[in-house]
Design a protein around this motif. Structure first.
Motif, short mmCIF file in Angstrom:
data_model
loop_
_atom_site.label_atom_id
_atom_site.label_comp_id
_atom_site.label_asym_id
_atom_site.label_seq_id
_atom_site.Cartn_x
_atom_site.Cartn_y
_atom_site.Cartn_z
N GLU A 26 0.82 -1.20 0.00
CA GLU A 26 0.00 0.00 0.00
C GLU A 26 0.86 1.26 0.00
N ALA A 27 2.05 1.16 0.56
CA ALA A 27 2.97 2.29 0.57
C ALA A 27 3.91 2.16 -0.62
N ARG A 28 3.60 2.84 -1.70
CA ARG A 28 4.40 2.77 -2.91
C ARG A 28 5.42 3.91 -2.90
N TYR A 29 6.66 3.57 -3.11
CA TYR A 29 7.70 4.59 -3.05
C TYR A 29 8.91 4.15 -3.88
N ILE A 30 9.75 5.12 -4.18
CA ILE A 30 11.04 4.82 -4.81
C ILE A 30 12.14 5.31 -3.88
N SER A 148 16.99 9.25 -0.11
CA SER A 148 15.65 9.84 -0.11
C SER A 148 14.61 8.80 -0.51
N PHE A 149 13.52 8.77 0.24
CA PHE A 149 12.38 7.92 -0.08
C PHE A 149 11.28 8.84 -0.61
N VAL A 150 10.80 8.55 -1.82
CA VAL A 150 9.76 9.37 -2.45
C VAL A 150 8.48 8.57 -2.50
N LEU A 151 7.49 9.00 -1.71
CA LEU A 151 6.20 8.32 -1.64
C LEU A 151 5.37 8.68 -2.86
N ASP A 152 4.81 7.66 -3.52
CA ASP A 152 4.05 7.87 -4.75
C ASP A 152 2.78 8.67 -4.48
N GLN A 153 2.41 9.51 -5.43
CA GLN A 153 1.21 10.34 -5.29
C GLN A 153 -0.05 9.51 -5.13
N THR A 159 -2.79 5.30 4.49
CA THR A 159 -1.40 4.85 4.51
C THR A 159 -0.47 6.02 4.74
N ARG A 160 -0.75 7.15 4.13
CA ARG A 160 0.09 8.34 4.32
C ARG A 160 0.11 8.78 5.76
N ILE A 161 -1.06 8.84 6.41
CA ILE A 161 -1.07 9.33 7.79
C ILE A 161 -0.37 8.35 8.72
#
Length: 354
Positions: A26-30, A148-153, A159-161
């Motif tokens: 659920e937490a998509r990031y690069i 750096s971890f970049v959370l997908d829009q 999940t963000r909170i």
């Protein structure tokens, strides 16, 4: 029964593994590395402007001292691993979720806003500003990578909170009100911020506990005022989740008429409290902290009384120093639904002379 047998009896291991994997995804990031030079060139201190990396409105003001900032700079000069920064993709721009103090320290140092101090490993650099470092050190500093971890829009709000709450890699932990400003944006949040900043409310809450961000705490109190005034009967035991869900729902559903009604009720209630028992939010022993349970009782109870008698004048005030009231607003009662209702209704009924 051994542990593995107990685990099998409780749940299918395959189902558990699939569930863990689903939640994890659920937490998509690069994950990437940005050089110091790149961060400096892309950074802007607010969401306004053309900066590709920016500080959102909900973030606190810079809280690090020059010595704390210098310690971070020393770590970069030494190429010591530092905590990564966390960013959120917002239409191609990167909002800083965690790491604003570190990035601001980089910017201030690059602009010669402070000199290095308190260094232990590189003590020969104490007193130096960036421009005074040897060119080779400056160049090496500029190309230093920052993980750096970049959370997908596309990551959903819940999940963000949750990520916001778990990110405490530096500085003070974000308060709940600050987190909500980062996730649950909308007209209800705007109303909370407006009321919390009003001169009327500040006059009733001139002091906050030491170490507490006054602005965020006032917003927390105002959120509780609105939510408990209308939804207290739905509360069970988890205050934070209850307020989060209410904030999210109200941002999506509230209309202009409701906002106007809520704003008017808040201002009327604050005016009523100020005119009849100024200082009621504070303990009678002179403390400079606004206990949340005390605020809830006084503010929400007063609002409910005014709903029944809008022209209530010369209300009883003896209850405010009663033993019963003090017992009802003990801090250990905050997560109990019956006690929440009990303290609010006690104030309401006392004001109405019941």
């Amino acid at each position: 029964m051994i542990v593995s047998d107990l685990f099998t009896a409780l749940a299918d291991p395959q189902d558990v593994a699939e569930r863990v994997e689903a939640v994890r995804r659920e937490a998509r990031y690069i994950v990437t590395d940005f050089s110091v030079e790149l961060v400096l060139s892309k950074f802007r201190d607010t969401a306004e402007g053309e900066g590709d990396i920016f500080v959102p409105d909900y973030q606190r003001s810079l809280a690090w001292s020059d010595e704390q900032s210098a310690y971070f700079i020393e770590s970069l000069l030494l190429r010591v691993p530092v905590p990564p920064i966390f960013l959120h993709d917002v239409d191609g721009r990167l909002e800083i979720v965690d790491g604003s103090q570190r990035i601001r320290s980089l910017v201030r140092f690059a602009k010669n806003a402070f000199g290095l101090e308190g260094l232990e490993k590189l003590d020969m650099l104490n007193g130096f500003h960036f421009a005074e470092l040897p060119p080779s050190v400056q160049r090496r500093f500029n190309i230093t990578p920052i993980r750096s971890f970049v959370l997908d829009q596309g990551t959903d709000e819940s999940t963000r909170i949750e990520l916001f709450r778990r990110l405490n890699t530096s500085g003070k932990r974000l308060e709940d009100a600050e987190i909500r400003k980062g996730v649950y944006r909308g007209p209800f949040l705007d109303l909370v911020i407006e009321c919390a900043a009003s001169p009327e409310f500040k006059a009733l809450t001139p002091h906050m506990a030491k170490g507490v961000d006054a602005q965020s705490e006032r917003q927390e109190l105002v959120t509780r005022f609105f939510v408990y005034s209308d939804r207290r009967m739905e509360f069970r035991h988890d205050v934070r989740r209850f307020l989060d869900e209410a904030m999210n729902d109200l941002n999506r559903s509230v209309d202009d008429a409701q906002l106007a009604r809520m704003r008017a009720e808040f201002m009327r209630t604050m005016s009523f409290i100020r005119g009849n028992f100024l200082g009621a939010f504070y303990r009678p022993d002179g403390g400079k902290r606004v206990p949340r349970v005390r605020f809830e009782a006084v503010a929400v109870g007063s609002n409910l009384a005014l709903r029944e008698q809008p022209k209530l004048v010369d209300p009883p005030v003896g209850w405010l120093r009663s033993r019963q009231f003090e017992q009802l607003v003990r801090t250990d009662a905050s997560n109990s639904a019956p006690k929440l209702l009990g303290r609010i209704e006690f104030v309401r009924d006392s004001l109405l002379g019941r």
